[in-house]
Design a protein around this motif. Structure first.
Motif, PDB file in Angstrom:
ATOM      1  N   LEU A  99     106.266  81.605  46.236  1.00  0.00           N
ATOM      2  CA  LEU A  99     104.838  81.656  46.528  1.00  0.00           C
ATOM      3  C   LEU A  99     104.237  80.257  46.473  1.00  0.00           C
ATOM      4  CD1 LEU A  99     102.216  83.341  46.944  1.00  0.00           C
ATOM      5  CD2 LEU A  99     102.013  83.426  44.437  1.00  0.00           C
ATOM      6  N   PHE A 100     103.486  79.895  47.501  1.00  0.00           N
ATOM      7  CA  PHE A 100     102.821  78.596  47.511  1.00  0.00           C
ATOM      8  C   PHE A 100     101.522  78.696  48.302  1.00  0.00           C
ATOM      9  CE2 PHE A 100     105.369  78.675  51.331  1.00  0.00           C
ATOM     10  CZ  PHE A 100     104.610  78.003  52.291  1.00  0.00           C
ATOM     11  N   ASN A 101     100.717  77.674  48.160  1.00  0.00           N
ATOM     12  CA  ASN A 101      99.437  77.601  48.847  1.00  0.00           C
ATOM     13  C   ASN A 101      99.528  76.575  49.970  1.00  0.00           C
ATOM     14  OD1 ASN A 101      96.543  76.672  49.312  1.00  0.00           O
ATOM     15  ND2 ASN A 101      96.223  78.361  47.876  1.00  0.00           N
ATOM     16  N   ALA A 102      98.887  76.848  51.089  1.00  0.00           N
ATOM     17  CA  ALA A 102      98.952  75.931  52.224  1.00  0.00           C
ATOM     18  C   ALA A 102      98.471  74.536  51.841  1.00  0.00           C
ATOM     19  CB  ALA A 102      98.132  76.480  53.390  1.00  0.00           C
ATOM     20  N   ASP A 103      97.494  74.474  50.949  1.00  0.00           N
ATOM     21  CA  ASP A 103      96.986  73.166  50.522  1.00  0.00           C
ATOM     22  C   ASP A 103      98.030  72.373  49.739  1.00  0.00           C
ATOM     23  OD1 ASP A 103      94.559  73.706  51.704  1.00  0.00           O
ATOM     24  OD2 ASP A 103      93.664  74.520  49.871  1.00  0.00           O
ATOM     25  N   ASP A 104      99.049  73.062  49.189  1.00  0.00           N
ATOM     26  CA  ASP A 104     100.091  72.381  48.426  1.00  0.00           C
ATOM     27  C   ASP A 104     100.948  71.468  49.299  1.00  0.00           C
ATOM     28  OD1 ASP A 104      99.210  73.701  46.186  1.00  0.00           O
ATOM     29  OD2 ASP A 104     100.716  75.289  46.307  1.00  0.00           O
TER      30      ASP A 104
END
Length: 893
Positions: free
Chosen positions: A490-495
């Motif tokens: 799981l990750f965030n696009a901003d990462d």
């Protein structure tokens, strides 16, 4: 022959008497149609295959309503249609004739007409990427390009793909292949995370004949082969050995007469060039070194290509090489269409282990040879290099002709020194105005691995990746990021601002990188979130609190399993990506997932040890969800080039004993259909010995309704819309509706629907004038399917809400459509609070002439995160039950 003619006449007369739409005259050895059929304008489908037609039947020129024509397996040399006539062909099969050039028929047909044209002489000598293309116009463009430019550039370029488990020395071996003098530093060699791409350029001597020799390029490049001293035991492969020498033909020129010299200059294949004449060409070898970690296996499959040479590397340090052999040799054989493979045992200076080479050769016919090497002592490296050079030079596509203009495009793209360009820039480089022809060029360059261009994906068709390594490196960088691995994918696009090099991967390209990953089934966006993504390959192999799984293993559940002889990695990971909008809550892990609809639930999980996939479906409408899942599984099998013998679909027995069993006896689906083909309606259960009806077993797995609901298409479009929430801040209501319609269209096209935006239909709010629908969805024929009304909402403005509800329920729906949709673009500071108030309002509101039955919150069924809400209002209008879906999306920054 007269008997066949009589048969043809009877079939024609029968079709005329009954006004049949289909006429079958196949296999009758006809050279002409025996009686006039030009008046049979009602014919839609005619089969003239396996006959002796040498000319296109004139009667067909008048039958402009024919949609399907099969005239394959004849002796046609041309197909002429009547100039100025409009023909209705949707499919025409002209394969297996003697067409020496592309027939003029393509000038009379619509672009959407499918022309099946295989096994005709005009395809001889064409590169497979061209001759395999489904669009005949593509082939014509290629041939015309060769004629217009006057010459052809022959390709001397190939891929060498190095695969195998991790830490077997693949990267070190690649360095030695490029530079045999490279000195290995023990303990200092790096590990490949993803894919490393290098280029090796080597002078190779090819036979001076077609397809290698080109009179315009190679006249001054001919060499004569000779051997030093020892002529014994010489084999053709000795061409690469040290005791073979090549001398320029000019050194021997005085030995040839003038007639031979002229022939060399004017012929691409001089008749008197014998086996000792060669040309020297620089062979470019693109070496792809694949990381061997298991988490990479499912993604590697997207980059394994045809028309390549493979090195499978292993080392004798353990006793489990059979598992590695089984996986890699199977995946290479299938995905690469039987490309040749050399098996290399590395680290022979430490340990040597003999394997059953004969058995492997028997099972995998594409194995060329087995080698033992050491990157430390360089034992066997020299012979391996010679073997690689020889086999790459013998790949079928080496020497393929490429129009000079196409090769110029390749050179220009490489000289740009960029990673990606826009489609318009690519079009300018191609110097072709017609977009369809530009797409042909991009398709060819995509097929041979020069670029990555997904021209059929409207979200990505404006970016052309001209350095594929740029994209693959970004993808594998994400997969190997420790924080993402620790977070189970799981990750965030901003990462991506943190994980990727900002200079190499600017923020403006992050969204497109994620779209490529979604397209490759490597990750998916969490529905209902603004920018959360999951990489299923990094999911935990186990699931916590798995007690809920017991609800599927009940006597009432629909049970299905697939038994694999070869089971590729990542099947469950890919189906998670493909059907992510059906996932129930957080019930998914690396080897399993639970899908849910309003009426049913399904559990699908794999057992890699048993090489099986199990599927259980419960609920009211089980077969519908079952068929949705099975459709995607079949597509994955097709993508992986699995053969029929690679797997068996097993259906549960429904006898009295098995029906109540948690582990019923299962029948091979192929066996059941074989029984039916032989006229047998029953089969015996091997556990209970009870006779069961085959059709009853099969009927449990069939569904009358397998279509995906429109609500899911709307939710997917809203989810994509949400990723652009920054851009949407600058848009007004109409612009947002327009953008949503753009995102929705590809889903509708797959179903055969079209959408009309801002359609001037229906009545205005007062009912006196003409109003505007935001989006109208219709069938191709124009039959309305549903309507959509979208509006902005910052707070619970009941007057605004009521106005739009009235539009959707009354004003724009005079016929009472079964389902309609309202989209609410929310920018409130507290989205959940606004959503709660909105839901409470629609549960209590009323409208004259309408009886509200109920309003339900379906968010948990359709979305996985709280940034999208889905409500459904059921109501009666004119005694008919209708529904209105409400989709609220959070666009607040």
């Amino acid at each position: 022959m007269s008997k066949n003619i009589d048969t043809a006449i009877k079939r024609i007369q029968n079709a005329k008497e009954k006004n049949l739409r289909y006429l079958d005259l196949s296999g009758l050895h006809l050279s002409q149609i025996p009686i006039d059929i030009s008046d049979m304008i009602y014919l839609f489908d005619i089969n003239l295959s396996f006959n002796n037609f040498s000319e296109f039947p004139k009667d067909l020129l008048k039958l402009t309503n024919i949609q399907i024509l099969n005239i394959s397996y004849n002796y046609l040399t041309e197909i002429d249609l009547e100039y100025g006539a409009y023909y209705s062909y949707k499919e025409i099969n002209i394969s297996n004739n003697i067409l020496n050039y592309i027939p003029s028929i393509i000038d009379f047909l619509d672009e959407d007409t499918e022309i099946i044209y295989h096994n005709n002489p005009f395809l001889e000598g064409l590169p497979p990427e061209i001759s395999w293309e489904k669009n005949l116009s593509y082939v014509k463009f290629y041939i015309d390009s060769i004629k217009e430019r006057g010459n052809v550039k022959k390709l001397f370029e190939a891929k060498l793909l190095i695969v195998g488990k991790g830490d077997v020395g693949k990267t070190t071996l690649m360095k030695l292949l490029k530079n045999p003098e490279y000195e290995v530093e023990i303990g200092q060699e790096t590990t490949t995370h993803g894919i490393n791409i290098n280029t090796i350029e080597k002078d190779i001597y090819f036979p001076a004949r077609d397809p290698f020799y080109n009179k315009n390029e190679d006249f001054d490049n001919i060499y004569v082969r000779d051997f030093e001293y020892d002529y014994e035991n010489q084999e053709e492969e000795r061409i690469f050995e040290n005791n073979v020498i090549y001398e320029p033909l000019s050194n021997h020129y005085e030995n040839f007469d003038d007639e031979f010299k002229v022939e060399l200059r004017i012929s691409d294949e001089p008749s008197r060039i014998d086996d000792n004449f060669f040309i020297r060409k620089e062979l470019k070898i693109n070496v792809w070194d694949f990381g061997g970690q298991e988490i990479m296996y499912s993604t590697h499959q997207f980059f394994l290509t045809k028309r390549s040479l493979y090195l499978f590397i292993w080392e004798p340090r353990a006793d489990n090489e059979e598992e590695s052999f089984d996986y890699w040799l199977n995946i290479i054989q299938r995905v690469s269409n039987d490309s040749p493979v050399i098996i290399v045992m590395n680290k022979s200076d430490i340990r040597v282990k003999n394997i059953d080479e004969t058995s492997y050769r028997d099972k995998f016919k594409n194995i060329i040879d087995f080698y033992k090497v050491s990157c430390i002592t360089k034992e066997g490296i020299h012979n391996l290099i010679k073997k690689i050079q020889k086999n790459i030079s013998e790949l079928p596509h080496i020497g393929d002709g490429l129009p000079s203009s196409w090769d110029d495009i390749r050179s220009k793209l490489k000289n740009l020194k960029k990673d990606y360009i826009t489609y318009d820039c690519f079009k300018e480089i191609c110097k072709v105005e017609d977009n369809s022809l530009v797409n042909f060029l991009s398709g060819y360059l995509n097929d041979i691995g020069d670029i990555i261009h997904l021209r059929r994906d409207f979200r990505l068709n404006n970016i052309v990746i001209i350095n594929p390594h740029w994209l693959t490196k970004a993808i594998y960088q994400l997969i190997h990021t420790l924080e993402v691995q620790k977070n189970d994918g799981l990750f965030n696009a901003d990462d991506l601002l943190i994980y990727l090099d900002g200079k190499k991967y600017p923020r403006g390209k992050h969204h497109e990188i994620l779209l490529f990953m979604e397209n490759f089934d490597i990750c998916f966006k969490v529905i209902g979130s603004k920018n959360s993504y999951v990489i299923p390959a990094l999911l935990s192999p186990n699931i916590e609190g798995n007690n809920f799984l017991n609800e599927f293993k009940t006597p009432e559940s629909l049970k299905f399993q697939i038994n694999y002889d070869f089971m590729p990695s990542g099947i469950i990971e890919r189906i998670i990506c493909k059907l992510n909008n059906y996932i129930e809550s957080n019930n998914f892990w690396k080897y399993g997932v639970v899908f849910k609809t309003e009426y049913s639930k399904a559990l699908i999980h794999s057992n890699r040890i048993e090489k099986r996939i199990y599927l259980y479906v419960t609920g009211q409408i089980r077969a519908n969800l079952f068929n949705i899942i099975l459709h995607e599984l079949n597509q994955i099998h097709k993508d992986l080039k699995l053969k029929k013998e690679d797997l068996r679909e097993m259906l549960a027995c429904n006898c009295n004993l098995c029906y109540s069993s948690l582990s019923p006896y299962t029948f091979d689906k192929k066996t059941l259909y074989k029984f039916l083909d032989l006229g047998k309606s029953y089969i015996d259960c091997q556990v209970s010995a009870e006779r069961v009806e085959i059709k009853e077993i099969l009927s449990g797995y069939k569904s009358k309704q397998t279509k995906r609901l429109l609500i899911r298409d709307f939710i997917d479009a809203f989810s994509q819309l949400q990723t652009r929430h920054i851009t949407l801040q600058k848009m007004n209501e109409d612009e947002r509706n327009t953008y949503l319609n753009t995102l929705l269209k590809p889903y509708l096209i797959k179903r055969g629907f079209i959408s009309q935006e801002q359609s001037r239909r229906g009545k205005s709010e007062t009912g006196k004038g003409i109003g505007e629908l935001d989006i109208l969805i219709e069938e191709i024929e124009g039959t309305p399917i549903t309507i959509f009304e979208g509006f902005n909402l910052n707070s619970l403005a009941t007057s605004i809400i009521k106005k739009h509800l009235k539009k959707a329920i009354l004003n724009y729906d005079p016929n009472g459509l079964k389902e309609k949709y309202i989209g609410i673009y929310c920018e409130a500071k507290n989205f959940n609070n606004l959503a709660d108030k909105y839901f409470k309002y629609i549960k209590e509101f009323d409208m004259p002439g309408i009886t509200i039955i109920d309003s339900e919150d379906l968010s948990k069924v359709y979305v996985k995160a709280p940034e999208i809400k889905v409500f459904r209002t059921s109501y009666n209008r004119n005694k008919e039950k209708l529904v209105l879906y409400h989709i609220l999306v959070n666009l607040e920054l």
